[in-house]
Design a protein around this motif. Structure first.
Motif, PDB file in Angstrom:
ATOM      1  N   VAL A 110      19.598  16.255  41.569  1.00  0.00           N
ATOM      2  CA  VAL A 110      20.471  17.075  42.410  1.00  0.00           C
ATOM      3  C   VAL A 110      20.751  16.389  43.736  1.00  0.00           C
ATOM      4  O   VAL A 110      21.913  16.270  44.172  1.00  0.00           O
ATOM      5  N   VAL A 111      19.686  15.918  44.412  1.00  0.00           N
ATOM      6  CA  VAL A 111      19.892  15.267  45.711  1.00  0.00           C
ATOM      7  C   VAL A 111      20.742  14.004  45.554  1.00  0.00           C
ATOM      8  O   VAL A 111      21.662  13.756  46.334  1.00  0.00           O
ATOM      9  N   SER A 112      20.447  13.209  44.533  1.00  0.00           N
ATOM     10  CA  SER A 112      21.197  11.971  44.340  1.00  0.00           C
ATOM     11  C   SER A 112      22.657  12.248  44.005  1.00  0.00           C
ATOM     12  O   SER A 112      23.559  11.569  44.507  1.00  0.00           O
ATOM     13  N   TRP A 113      22.899  13.234  43.177  1.00  0.00           N
ATOM     14  CA  TRP A 113      24.262  13.567  42.773  1.00  0.00           C
ATOM     15  C   TRP A 113      25.068  14.089  43.963  1.00  0.00           C
ATOM     16  O   TRP A 113      26.182  13.624  44.237  1.00  0.00           O
ATOM     17  N   VAL A 114      24.489  15.040  44.686  1.00  0.00           N
ATOM     18  CA  VAL A 114      25.205  15.675  45.783  1.00  0.00           C
ATOM     19  C   VAL A 114      25.364  14.717  46.958  1.00  0.00           C
ATOM     20  O   VAL A 114      26.470  14.494  47.469  1.00  0.00           O
ATOM     21  N   LEU A 248      33.165  13.102  57.816  1.00  0.00           N
ATOM     22  CA  LEU A 248      32.464  14.306  57.357  1.00  0.00           C
ATOM     23  C   LEU A 248      33.402  15.188  56.542  1.00  0.00           C
ATOM     24  O   LEU A 248      32.997  15.790  55.538  1.00  0.00           O
ATOM     25  N   GLY A 249      34.665  15.242  56.953  1.00  0.00           N
ATOM     26  CA  GLY A 249      35.638  16.020  56.198  1.00  0.00           C
ATOM     27  C   GLY A 249      35.885  15.480  54.812  1.00  0.00           C
ATOM     28  O   GLY A 249      36.275  16.219  53.905  1.00  0.00           O
ATOM     29  N   ALA A 250      35.659  14.171  54.619  1.00  0.00           N
ATOM     30  CA  ALA A 250      35.768  13.584  53.285  1.00  0.00           C
ATOM     31  C   ALA A 250      34.509  13.829  52.469  1.00  0.00           C
ATOM     32  O   ALA A 250      34.576  14.018  51.244  1.00  0.00           O
ATOM     33  N   ALA A 251      33.353  13.823  53.137  1.00  0.00           N
ATOM     34  CA  ALA A 251      32.079  13.910  52.427  1.00  0.00           C
ATOM     35  C   ALA A 251      31.750  15.324  51.961  1.00  0.00           C
ATOM     36  O   ALA A 251      31.267  15.515  50.833  1.00  0.00           O
ATOM     37  N   GLY A 256      30.079  19.263  47.958  1.00  0.00           N
ATOM     38  CA  GLY A 256      30.098  20.639  47.485  1.00  0.00           C
ATOM     39  C   GLY A 256      30.481  20.736  46.022  1.00  0.00           C
ATOM     40  O   GLY A 256      29.864  21.480  45.243  1.00  0.00           O
ATOM     41  N   TYR A 257      31.498  19.976  45.627  1.00  0.00           N
ATOM     42  CA  TYR A 257      31.911  19.979  44.229  1.00  0.00           C
ATOM     43  C   TYR A 257      30.803  19.413  43.342  1.00  0.00           C
ATOM     44  O   TYR A 257      30.512  19.951  42.270  1.00  0.00           O
ATOM     45  N   ALA A 258      30.173  18.338  43.794  1.00  0.00           N
ATOM     46  CA  ALA A 258      29.074  17.749  43.023  1.00  0.00           C
ATOM     47  C   ALA A 258      27.911  18.717  42.878  1.00  0.00           C
ATOM     48  O   ALA A 258      27.272  18.790  41.813  1.00  0.00           O
ATOM     49  N   ALA A 259      27.607  19.474  43.926  1.00  0.00           N
ATOM     50  CA  ALA A 259      26.513  20.440  43.866  1.00  0.00           C
ATOM     51  C   ALA A 259      26.767  21.500  42.807  1.00  0.00           C
ATOM     52  O   ALA A 259      25.862  21.879  42.046  1.00  0.00           O
ATOM     53  N   LEU A 260      28.001  21.970  42.728  1.00  0.00           N
ATOM     54  CA  LEU A 260      28.340  22.978  41.727  1.00  0.00           C
ATOM     55  C   LEU A 260      28.241  22.403  40.310  1.00  0.00           C
ATOM     56  O   LEU A 260      27.704  23.051  39.404  1.00  0.00           O
ATOM     57  N   CYS A 261      28.750  21.183  40.122  1.00  0.00           N
ATOM     58  CA  CYS A 261      28.685  20.563  38.797  1.00  0.00           C
ATOM     59  C   CYS A 261      27.238  20.313  38.383  1.00  0.00           C
ATOM     60  O   CYS A 261      26.856  20.555  37.226  1.00  0.00           O
ATOM     61  N   ALA A 262      26.425  19.825  39.318  1.00  0.00           N
ATOM     62  CA  ALA A 262      25.024  19.552  39.008  1.00  0.00           C
ATOM     63  C   ALA A 262      24.282  20.838  38.648  1.00  0.00           C
ATOM     64  O   ALA A 262      23.484  20.868  37.704  1.00  0.00           O
ATOM     65  N   THR A 263      24.549  21.898  39.380  1.00  0.00           N
ATOM     66  CA  THR A 263      23.883  23.174  39.099  1.00  0.00           C
ATOM     67  C   THR A 263      24.293  23.724  37.739  1.00  0.00           C
ATOM     68  O   THR A 263      23.454  24.223  36.978  1.00  0.00           O
ATOM     69  N   LEU A 264      25.579  23.613  37.421  1.00  0.00           N
ATOM     70  CA  LEU A 264      26.055  24.096  36.121  1.00  0.00           C
ATOM     71  C   LEU A 264      25.371  23.343  34.984  1.00  0.00           C
ATOM     72  O   LEU A 264      24.937  23.945  33.996  1.00  0.00           O
ATOM     73  N   ALA A 384      38.877  21.968  46.952  1.00  0.00           N
ATOM     74  CA  ALA A 384      38.706  23.417  47.097  1.00  0.00           C
ATOM     75  C   ALA A 384      39.027  24.165  45.804  1.00  0.00           C
ATOM     76  O   ALA A 384      38.265  25.036  45.370  1.00  0.00           O
ATOM     77  N   THR A 385      40.154  23.822  45.183  1.00  0.00           N
ATOM     78  CA  THR A 385      40.532  24.508  43.945  1.00  0.00           C
ATOM     79  C   THR A 385      39.519  24.252  42.848  1.00  0.00           C
ATOM     80  O   THR A 385      39.101  25.167  42.125  1.00  0.00           O
ATOM     81  N   ALA A 386      39.097  22.989  42.716  1.00  0.00           N
ATOM     82  CA  ALA A 386      38.105  22.645  41.702  1.00  0.00           C
ATOM     83  C   ALA A 386      36.790  23.359  41.971  1.00  0.00           C
ATOM     84  O   ALA A 386      36.129  23.837  41.039  1.00  0.00           O
ATOM     85  N   GLN A 387      36.410  23.464  43.224  1.00  0.00           N
ATOM     86  CA  GLN A 387      35.170  24.160  43.572  1.00  0.00           C
ATOM     87  C   GLN A 387      35.228  25.620  43.162  1.00  0.00           C
ATOM     88  O   GLN A 387      34.255  26.158  42.617  1.00  0.00           O
TER      89      GLN A 387
END
Length: 437
Positions: A110-114, A248-251, A256-264, A384-387
């Motif tokens: 999770v940490v590595s992915w996000v 930061l706006g790019a990161a 956030g998207y990676a966190a959702l994918c990893a959790t799923l 945002a939409t993907a999230q």
């Protein structure tokens, strides 16, 4: 200055514009009209504003263009390179104990992915602006910081023995990210061989000490290779580094998207990591095929740009791009499905295949297709939409399992629904010309 803020915003969305007209078109798409150009920016119209922004944008070098993401066949070999080190996991589970090893794996992944997704977004933002050397240093040090975060988290939550595994695994995953950023697939292939050999040794003999040594060798080779990768790169002359808040706006959206994918993914997979064989290896086709998914996503944008030059009329472009999107999705599913078919046949031959295992493997194939669509959606509509779509799928998955539904068919249905909703979202954004100029 207010113009500088606009330059930073445009640079993040359009790193390498062809001319001032393309910048003006982007500004108009962002809601900046002639009146806004006059009232807020003090310019005569949006075209004059576009010309000034274009002149202030940082210019990339030839070396930067060579490092830009492209759809090459080397992406296809990345999946096996991701998978090979994981063959040493059973030996780690034998030493730490199964549940502890799974918890450590979840923390490291999770940490590595996000964190890695955010670091990669920063590096590509710098690279696109001509700061190749800065991008290299940033990715290197952000990877080291991410490893420290993962290890500290594991030490506090899991204890020092598990933290050692998290240190090795997260360090390896960040090193892999750096090597792939610099397209060092051959070096990575050499680095992961010892861990792969260790996995075979454990499978044959049950030995653990030798496997841990070989796994440590893989980590060392990958980290050293990553630390040395990119040496000799230089920032383009006169390049202006973006502000910290721009980076930061790019990161943040990428993370956030990676966190959702990893959790799923891990919400289902973590419960079966030490289960029956067919359930434990169900994610293998997805991991093997992720390189193909990345390759075809990059290739889609290249082909879309070619279609933009070929189509004589704008209304011909959108249908052509949508057809290409469906074709690339089909190629991804074909690659993932082929890997899944081989696994299903092997498990059936070994007498280890159950209906639940087959459904879980199929679910990962669908998830790979959803990841492809997500890559495209993020680059056309933003994260945002993907999230929102992935978050909705995740909530539905968690709720259904919490209510007592079988996690395996729920996962399959979730991945199917996710793909459908991503396709629906792409119907509007994928055909817009401005994404491919």
């Amino acid at each position: 200055m207010i113009i500088d803020e606009l330059v930073d915003r445009v640079a993040g969305l359009l790193p390498d514009p062809v001319d001032e007209l393309q910048v003006a078109a982007l500004l108009e798409s962002q809601g900046i009209t002639d009146q806004v150009a006059v009232d807020r920016y003090g310019r005569t119209d949006v075209f004059a504003l576009g010309q000034e922004v274009f002149e202030r944008l940082p210019r990339g070098s030839v070396a930067v263009q060579d490092d830009a993401p492209t759809g090459t066949w080397l992406h296809a070999v990345r999946g096996p390179l991701y998978l090979l080190p994981t063959t040493a996991f059973p030996a780690v589970a034998a030493v730490l104990g199964g549940p502890a090893a799974v918890r450590a794996m979840v923390v490291a992944t999770v940490v590595s992915w996000v964190w890695g997704s955010g670091a990669s977004a920063v590096a590509h933002r710098l690279l696109g602006g001509g700061a190749a050397a800065t991008a290299t240093r940033s990715l290197r040090w952000l990877g080291a910081a991410g490893t420290a975060v993962a290890t500290t988290t594991a030490t506090v939550a899991l204890g020092w023995r598990s933290a050692l595994f998290v240190l090795a695994l997260s360090g390896l995953q960040f090193a892999i990210g750096v090597l792939l950023f610099h397209r060092r697939e051959k070096l990575l292939a050499v680095a992961v061989l010892p861990a792969g050999a260790g996995g075979v040794i454990h499978l044959v003999s049950g030995a653990t000490a030798a496997v841990l040594v070989l796994g440590g060798t893989t980590v060392l080779l990958a980290v050293v290779g990553a630390w040395r990768a990119g040496r000799g790169t230089r920032d383009a002359g006169g390049v202006r580094l973006p502000r910290a808040r721009t980076l930061l706006g790019a990161a943040v959206p990428s993370s956030g998207y990676a966190a959702l994918c990893a959790t799923l993914l891990l919400h289902t997979d973590s419960r079966y990591a030490l289960s029956a064989l067919d359930l434990a290896v169900a994610a293998a086709p997805l991991v093997l095929g992720m390189g193909v998914v990345e390759w075809r996503a990059n290739r889609f944008f290249e082909v879309a740009s070619e279609e933009l030059r070929r189509c004589a009329l704008p209304h011909d472009f959108a249908p052509a791009v949508r057809r290409r999107l469906v074709r690339e999705l089909g190629l991804c599913l074909l690659a993932l499905g082929s890997a899944a078919l081989v696994l299903l046949v092997a498990l059936r031959w070994a007498g280890e295949l159950t209906s639940s295992g087959a459904l879980l493997i199929d679910g990962h194939v669908l998830l790979g297709g959803a990841f492809f669509l997500g890559f495209v959606l993020v680059r056309t509509s933003g994260a945002a939409t993907a999230q929102l779509i992935v978050a909705a799928a995740l909530l539905g998955n968690v709720a259904a399992v919490a209510l007592g539904a079988d996690p395996v068919p729920v996962f399959l249905l979730t991945c199917a629904a996710l793909s459908i909703f991503l396709l629906m979202a792409l119907r509007g954004s994928a055909g817009q010309v401005r994404h491919y100029r």
